[in-house]
Design a protein around this motif. Sequence first.
Motif, short mmCIF file in Angstrom:
data_model
loop_
_atom_site.label_atom_id
_atom_site.label_comp_id
_atom_site.label_asym_id
_atom_site.label_seq_id
_atom_site.Cartn_x
_atom_site.Cartn_y
_atom_site.Cartn_z
N ARG A 170 0.84 -1.20 0.00
CA ARG A 170 0.00 0.00 0.00
C ARG A 170 0.87 1.25 0.00
NH1 ARG A 170 -4.37 1.60 4.76
NH2 ARG A 170 -5.08 3.57 3.84
N SER A 171 1.97 1.20 0.74
CA SER A 171 2.87 2.34 0.80
C SER A 171 3.46 2.65 -0.58
CB SER A 171 4.00 2.08 1.79
OG SER A 171 3.50 1.94 3.10
N THR A 172 3.84 1.60 -1.30
CA THR A 172 4.42 1.80 -2.63
C THR A 172 3.42 2.48 -3.57
OG1 THR A 172 5.79 -0.17 -2.35
CG2 THR A 172 5.53 0.66 -4.58
N MET A 173 2.17 2.03 -3.52
CA MET A 173 1.15 2.63 -4.38
C MET A 173 0.92 4.10 -4.02
SD MET A 173 -1.70 -0.33 -5.10
CE MET A 173 -2.02 -0.73 -3.38
N ILE A 174 0.92 4.41 -2.73
CA ILE A 174 0.72 5.79 -2.31
C ILE A 174 1.87 6.66 -2.78
CG2 ILE A 174 0.63 7.31 -0.30
CD1 ILE A 174 -0.90 5.11 1.17
N PHE A 175 3.11 6.17 -2.62
CA PHE A 175 4.28 6.95 -3.05
C PHE A 175 4.26 7.18 -4.56
CE2 PHE A 175 6.59 4.70 0.67
CZ PHE A 175 5.94 5.53 1.57
N ALA A 176 3.90 6.13 -5.31
CA ALA A 176 3.86 6.25 -6.77
C ALA A 176 2.77 7.20 -7.23
CB ALA A 176 3.66 4.87 -7.41
N MET A 177 1.61 7.16 -6.55
CA MET A 177 0.52 8.07 -6.91
C MET A 177 0.90 9.52 -6.62
SD MET A 177 -2.81 5.93 -5.55
CE MET A 177 -3.91 7.30 -5.88
N CYS A 178 1.59 9.75 -5.51
CA CYS A 178 2.03 11.11 -5.18
C CYS A 178 3.00 11.62 -6.24
CB CYS A 178 2.70 11.12 -3.81
SG CYS A 178 1.57 10.81 -2.43
N ALA A 179 3.93 10.77 -6.65
CA ALA A 179 4.91 11.19 -7.67
C ALA A 179 4.22 11.44 -9.01
CB ALA A 179 5.99 10.12 -7.82
N ALA A 180 3.26 10.59 -9.35
CA ALA A 180 2.56 10.74 -10.63
C ALA A 180 1.74 12.03 -10.67
CB ALA A 180 1.64 9.54 -10.87
N LEU A 181 1.33 12.52 -9.49
CA LEU A 181 0.58 13.77 -9.44
C LEU A 181 1.35 14.91 -10.09
CD1 LEU A 181 -1.94 15.29 -8.34
CD2 LEU A 181 -0.63 15.69 -6.24
N ASN A 182 2.68 14.83 -10.01
CA ASN A 182 3.51 15.87 -10.59
C ASN A 182 3.32 15.95 -12.11
OD1 ASN A 182 5.60 17.91 -10.12
ND2 ASN A 182 6.92 16.56 -11.32
N SER A 183 3.06 14.81 -12.75
CA SER A 183 2.87 14.80 -14.20
C SER A 183 1.55 15.43 -14.62
CB SER A 183 2.94 13.35 -14.72
OG SER A 183 4.24 12.82 -14.57
N CYS A 184 0.63 15.55 -13.66
CA CYS A 184 -0.64 16.22 -13.98
C CYS A 184 -0.41 17.66 -14.39
CB CYS A 184 -1.57 16.18 -12.77
SG CYS A 184 -2.34 14.58 -12.44
N ASN A 185 0.69 18.26 -13.93
CA ASN A 185 0.95 19.66 -14.26
C ASN A 185 1.08 19.86 -15.77
OD1 ASN A 185 0.96 20.41 -11.55
ND2 ASN A 185 3.15 20.02 -11.33
N LEU A 186 1.82 18.96 -16.43
CA LEU A 186 1.95 19.07 -17.88
C LEU A 186 0.60 18.89 -18.55
CD1 LEU A 186 3.44 19.26 -20.56
CD2 LEU A 186 3.97 16.82 -20.36
N GLY A 187 -0.14 17.88 -18.12
CA GLY A 187 -1.44 17.64 -18.71
C GLY A 187 -2.38 18.82 -18.53
N TYR A 188 -2.34 19.41 -17.34
CA TYR A 188 -3.21 20.57 -17.08
C TYR A 188 -2.85 21.72 -18.01
CZ TYR A 188 -5.65 24.34 -14.69
OH TYR A 188 -6.48 25.39 -14.41
N ASP A 189 -1.55 21.97 -18.19
CA ASP A 189 -1.13 23.06 -19.06
C ASP A 189 -1.60 22.82 -20.49
OD1 ASP A 189 0.84 25.52 -19.21
OD2 ASP A 189 1.27 24.27 -20.95
N ILE A 190 -1.49 21.58 -20.96
CA ILE A 190 -1.95 21.27 -22.32
C ILE A 190 -3.45 21.51 -22.45
CG2 ILE A 190 -2.25 19.41 -24.01
CD1 ILE A 190 0.33 18.16 -22.91
#
Length: 284
Positions: A44-64
């Motif tokens: 569960r910890s690994t999934m939470i850490f990966a989801m938090c890191a992936a949130l950073n990629s939302c920034n590019l998507g939002y800008d597009i």
Amino acid sequence: NANANANNMSPASEISIHVHSHIGEHHKDIAEGGELMPCVPISRSTMIFAMCAALNSCNLGYDIGVNTSAGKLLQESLGLSDTQLEIFMGSLNMFAAIGAIGASTISDRFGRRGGFIVAAVGFIIGVTSMSMANSYTSLMIGRAFVGLGVGFGLAIDPIYIAEISPAAHRGRLVTWSEIAINVGIIFGFSTGLVFHNLEADAAWRIMFGLGAFLPLCLIILVLTVMPESPRWLVAKGRETEAHGILEKVYPPGYNVSAIVQDIKDSLEREKEAEQAVGWDVIFF
């Protein structure tokens, strides 16, 4: 004799030999005896850490996504020419490339968490500057910060996810970064729908300004939830901290000391490779 022995090997033996001869952090990640299913579950910890890191990629998507609706409003509000608007839109890739080039230096020196904070702060400064811009020059300054933040983030996301995950699951979890980009695009598109009734000057400013929400959330997650990369910690000689983080990633009772040793061996191999092969291979 060697050929004869190789021909007499059973499939299970071949898999066993492959697992034990694998170079990298892969201790018992794959079950033996012919089974190809991963025997180390994703915690569960690994999934939470990966989801938090992936949130950073939302920034590019939002800008597009947001630029699709805000571009026309921006041109109308500031009286931009088609060429100016095209430069504004396309310059993101150039600034992001510059940010990606510097990402390794920042993340190697200040850690992966530090890299996330740098990326998020750059994005916040950028979208805030753009939302308050009254001239094309100030708009482009903000665009530069956004691009640098995007470049930093996209370079660090997959590195962090790969280094925080068990080897058997890295490929799957790294794809979460790509999924997050598409989620961000949806968020960006949604702002155009939500604010379509506002005046043009107010609409695009609010749409850009809302882009600060996700990186702000990321900074909070970095400071409160996300641990540092075990690989970076081992590289800095902080093996005890790396050991504690790996215990969260792997099941209880798992021999994470073997993972730490694998990381040390991998870092040593990288160092030897860098010393053996230089830039002259490319340029000469």
